[in-house]
Write a protein that holds these residues in place. Structure first.
Motif, PDB file in Angstrom:
ATOM      1  N   SER A 178     -15.253  44.437   7.125  1.00 32.73           N
ATOM      2  CA  SER A 178     -14.476  45.493   8.303  1.00 32.73           C
ATOM      3  C   SER A 178     -14.888  46.938   8.330  1.00 32.73           C
ATOM      4  O   SER A 178     -13.882  46.485   6.866  1.00 32.73           O
ATOM      5  CB  SER A 178     -14.238  44.658   8.855  1.00 32.73           C
ATOM      6  OG  SER A 178     -14.434  42.937   9.071  1.00 32.73           O
ATOM      7  N   SER A 203     -13.116  50.319  10.446  1.00 31.70           N
ATOM      8  CA  SER A 203     -13.081  50.025  11.743  1.00 31.70           C
ATOM      9  C   SER A 203     -13.802  51.900  12.005  1.00 31.70           C
ATOM     10  O   SER A 203     -13.342  52.926  11.052  1.00 31.70           O
ATOM     11  CB  SER A 203     -11.483  51.064  11.654  1.00 31.70           C
ATOM     12  OG  SER A 203     -11.549  51.840  12.580  1.00 31.70           O
ATOM     13  N   CYS A 243     -13.519  47.327  15.090  1.00 27.95           N
ATOM     14  CA  CYS A 243     -13.505  46.993  14.147  1.00 27.95           C
ATOM     15  C   CYS A 243     -14.816  46.613  14.084  1.00 27.95           C
ATOM     16  O   CYS A 243     -15.689  45.730  14.805  1.00 27.95           O
ATOM     17  CB  CYS A 243     -12.653  45.424  14.050  1.00 27.95           C
ATOM     18  SG  CYS A 243     -12.914  44.924  12.912  1.00 27.95           S
ATOM     19  N   SER A 274     -10.575  47.812   6.016  1.00 27.10           N
ATOM     20  CA  SER A 274      -9.455  46.953   6.341  1.00 27.10           C
ATOM     21  C   SER A 274      -8.468  47.064   5.172  1.00 27.10           C
ATOM     22  O   SER A 274      -8.935  47.013   4.594  1.00 27.10           O
ATOM     23  CB  SER A 274     -10.214  45.101   6.469  1.00 27.10           C
ATOM     24  OG  SER A 274     -11.113  45.388   5.345  1.00 27.10           O
TER      25      SER A 274
END
Length: 217
Positions: free
Chosen positions: A40, A42, A47, A86
């Protein structure tokens, strides 16, 4: 889960639109040996999941829901974006708890120079503003910031030179749109105190007296 502390500013090198969804090709300065498919990341506070690695970056898929709900539907090739990988459990939580789930889009109404920072006022819908409190936390395009003022129509933040220098916020202009994520704690507190919740789950142990007793008011 993220912290709202941007690690890198990447560039959208290519966009493949697929109806109400799309694939983004992101160029970045991350050590790609530390990124794998399924991770993941951002992107401007959203996300997204890495679906393919590139020589100098990665690809992500944007679902129809994310496409409609965020500023990614107006992103263009060559645009810079804030990136954060993440959170690891061993990391320091320097910003605040950020999920990467965007609540809505705000619009910059005013930008001014303060003594040692940039002052920015953001207009947003009532659904967003009800969770905005003075000295609370908010995430703008993936950047964790402190709310300095708020009313029924807008809220204000200050952006220090360091934050301006390592994020895309210094590139923003009046009229630009921003992804907004409210502090998740406020949303949970509202849920626990709501009449609907207590009727369905029974009497809640969390009420205004409990919050006052433990220093929340």
């Amino acid at each position: 889960m993220f912290t709202g502390l941007v690690e890198d500013v990447g560039t959208v090198k290519k966009i493949e639109r697929r109806g109400d969804s799309m694939r983004l090709f992101i160029e970045c300065n991350f050590d790609l040996t530390e990124i794998k498919i399924g991770d993941s990341i951002s992107i401007d506070g959203v996300c997204l999941t890495v679906v393919e690695l590139l020589p100098r970056g990665f690809q992500v898929e944007v679902s129809p829901e994310t496409f409609r709900r965020t500023t990614l539907h107006i992103t263009k090739q060559g645009r810079n974006v804030n990136l954060e990988r993440s959170l690891r459990l061993s990391d320091r939580l320097g910003g605040h708890l950020v999920q990467g789930h965007i609540d809505g889009i705000g619009k910059i109404k005013e930008i001014s120079q303060d003594v040692n920072s940039i002052r920015m006022k953001i207009a947003a819908s009532g659904d967003i503003l009800k969770y905005i409190i003075k000295k609370g936390s908010v995430t703008l395009d993936g950047v964790s910031l402190t709310v300095n003022e708020c009313n029924e129509n807008e809220f204000g933040v200050n952006i220090i030179p360091h934050t301006a220098g390592v994020t895309t916020l210094s590139e923003k202009k009046v009229g630009d749109s921003l992804n907004i994520e409210n502090d998740v704690i406020g949303k949970y507190v509202e849920k626990f105190l709501s009449k609907e919740h207590t009727e369905k789950k029974g009497e809640s142990r969390i009420d205004t007296e409990f919050l006052k007793k433990h220093g929340f008011f």
